[in-house]
Motif scaffolding. Sequence first.
Motif, short mmCIF file in Angstrom:
data_model
loop_
_atom_site.label_atom_id
_atom_site.label_comp_id
_atom_site.label_asym_id
_atom_site.label_seq_id
_atom_site.Cartn_x
_atom_site.Cartn_y
_atom_site.Cartn_z
N VAL A 1 0.87 -1.18 0.00
CA VAL A 1 0.00 0.00 0.00
C VAL A 1 0.90 1.23 0.00
CG1 VAL A 1 -1.67 1.37 1.30
CG2 VAL A 1 -1.93 -1.11 1.17
N HIS A 2 0.74 2.04 -1.02
CA HIS A 2 1.46 3.31 -1.12
C HIS A 2 0.40 4.40 -1.08
CE1 HIS A 2 5.43 1.63 -2.05
NE2 HIS A 2 4.71 0.64 -2.59
N ALA A 3 0.35 5.10 0.04
CA ALA A 3 -0.72 6.09 0.25
C ALA A 3 -0.16 7.42 0.75
CB ALA A 3 -1.75 5.54 1.22
N ALA A 4 1.02 7.78 0.28
CA ALA A 4 1.61 9.06 0.66
C ALA A 4 0.75 10.21 0.13
CB ALA A 4 3.02 9.17 0.11
N TYR A 5 0.71 11.29 0.88
CA TYR A 5 -0.02 12.49 0.48
C TYR A 5 -1.50 12.22 0.18
CZ TYR A 5 4.68 14.39 -0.23
OH TYR A 5 5.98 14.79 -0.07
N SER A 6 -2.10 11.30 0.87
CA SER A 6 -3.49 10.94 0.56
C SER A 6 -4.51 11.52 1.54
CB SER A 6 -3.63 9.41 0.54
OG SER A 6 -3.42 8.89 1.83
N GLY A 7 -4.06 12.22 2.57
CA GLY A 7 -4.98 12.79 3.54
C GLY A 7 -5.44 11.81 4.61
N MET A 8 -4.80 10.65 4.69
CA MET A 8 -5.17 9.65 5.71
C MET A 8 -5.06 10.26 7.11
SD MET A 8 -3.26 6.15 4.48
CE MET A 8 -3.71 5.26 5.94
N ARG A 9 -6.01 9.89 7.99
CA ARG A 9 -6.02 10.39 9.36
C ARG A 9 -5.70 9.31 10.39
NH1 ARG A 9 -7.76 15.46 9.84
NH2 ARG A 9 -8.76 16.38 8.03
N ARG A 10 -5.84 8.04 10.00
CA ARG A 10 -5.54 6.95 10.92
C ARG A 10 -5.19 5.70 10.14
NH1 ARG A 10 -11.40 6.18 13.37
NH2 ARG A 10 -10.25 6.20 15.30
N VAL A 11 -4.49 4.80 10.83
CA VAL A 11 -4.18 3.48 10.28
C VAL A 11 -4.81 2.48 11.22
CG1 VAL A 11 -2.35 1.81 9.82
CG2 VAL A 11 -1.99 4.22 9.25
N GLU A 12 -5.66 1.64 10.66
CA GLU A 12 -6.32 0.59 11.46
C GLU A 12 -6.19 -0.74 10.73
OE1 GLU A 12 -10.15 1.23 13.44
OE2 GLU A 12 -10.14 3.19 12.45
N VAL A 13 -5.74 -1.76 11.46
CA VAL A 13 -5.67 -3.12 10.91
C VAL A 13 -6.24 -4.05 11.97
CG1 VAL A 13 -4.17 -4.95 10.03
CG2 VAL A 13 -3.61 -2.55 9.57
N HIS A 14 -7.39 -4.65 11.65
CA HIS A 14 -8.06 -5.53 12.59
C HIS A 14 -8.25 -6.95 12.05
CE1 HIS A 14 -8.68 -2.12 15.18
NE2 HIS A 14 -9.28 -1.47 14.20
N GLN A 15 -7.69 -7.21 10.87
CA GLN A 15 -7.74 -8.55 10.28
C GLN A 15 -6.34 -8.87 9.76
OE1 GLN A 15 -10.75 -9.18 7.31
NE2 GLN A 15 -12.22 -7.89 8.36
N GLU A 16 -5.98 -10.14 9.87
CA GLU A 16 -4.67 -10.56 9.39
C GLU A 16 -4.52 -10.17 7.92
OE1 GLU A 16 -1.90 -14.54 9.21
OE2 GLU A 16 -3.56 -14.46 10.62
N THR A 17 -3.33 -9.75 7.55
CA THR A 17 -3.09 -9.26 6.20
C THR A 17 -1.78 -9.80 5.65
OG1 THR A 17 -2.72 -7.26 4.87
CG2 THR A 17 -2.09 -7.15 7.17
N THR A 18 -1.66 -9.85 4.33
CA THR A 18 -0.42 -10.27 3.67
C THR A 18 0.39 -9.07 3.19
OG1 THR A 18 -1.54 -10.47 1.54
CG2 THR A 18 -1.42 -12.46 2.92
N LEU A 19 0.05 -7.91 3.65
CA LEU A 19 0.73 -6.68 3.28
C LEU A 19 2.22 -6.77 3.59
CD1 LEU A 19 -0.27 -3.90 2.24
CD2 LEU A 19 -0.34 -3.16 4.62
N THR A 20 3.08 -6.38 2.62
CA THR A 20 4.52 -6.38 2.84
C THR A 20 5.07 -4.97 3.04
OG1 THR A 20 4.97 -6.30 0.47
CG2 THR A 20 4.88 -8.49 1.52
N GLN A 21 4.38 -3.97 2.51
CA GLN A 21 4.81 -2.58 2.67
C GLN A 21 3.60 -1.70 2.93
OE1 GLN A 21 7.39 -0.79 -0.23
NE2 GLN A 21 8.47 -2.72 -0.64
N LEU A 22 3.75 -0.84 3.91
CA LEU A 22 2.75 0.20 4.17
C LEU A 22 3.50 1.52 4.18
CD1 LEU A 22 0.01 1.33 4.82
CD2 LEU A 22 0.36 0.70 7.22
N VAL A 23 3.34 2.27 3.12
CA VAL A 23 4.03 3.55 2.94
C VAL A 23 2.96 4.63 2.94
CG1 VAL A 23 5.52 4.89 1.41
CG2 VAL A 23 5.85 2.41 1.62
N ALA A 24 2.89 5.36 4.03
CA ALA A 24 1.83 6.37 4.19
C ALA A 24 2.40 7.67 4.76
CB ALA A 24 0.74 5.81 5.10
N HIS A 25 3.57 8.05 4.29
CA HIS A 25 4.18 9.30 4.77
C HIS A 25 3.45 10.52 4.25
CE1 HIS A 25 6.20 9.89 0.87
NE2 HIS A 25 6.45 8.57 0.91
N HIS A 26 3.71 11.65 4.87
CA HIS A 26 3.09 12.93 4.51
C HIS A 26 1.57 12.85 4.54
CE1 HIS A 26 7.18 13.69 3.06
NE2 HIS A 26 6.91 14.97 3.30
#
Length: 132
Positions: free
Chosen positions: A3-28
């Motif tokens: 997930v590449h979500a830089a500069y997207s206006g995100m306000r929170r990160v929530e993970v409540h289910q197991e995931t296969t995500l290898t990268q979470l890039v949410a800077h700025h």
Amino acid sequence: SEVHAAYSGMRRVEVHQETTLTQLVAHHNLISEVQVTALMAHLRVLNLAVCRLLILPESLFEHMPKLEELILDRNKLQSLPSSISHLHRLHLLSASDNAIDTFPRLAFTECHRLRSINLRGNNINEFPVGLW
């Protein structure tokens, strides 16, 4: 998956289910809250630089056993959670330009692969046990 979500206006990160995500890039972003209650067994990169983080949950890194790169630059963190000691594969930690002044006791004693650490621009008077 990534997930590449830089500069997207995100306000929170929530993970409540197991995931296969290898990268979470949410800077700025506007992220001020991180909630992870599920295993992120494949996560290798977490980049939450230049957000609005004041605190990270104490148990956050217990859910990320394969994390290798942690980037938290330019937030407002005063400390890192004690669960950072669970990051046995961590080789890069960058938490520059925060307000970090203390570390959890024995925070890095099990982080044997840690090769690069950037803590520039913090209020650190004493480095944690096990860092060198």
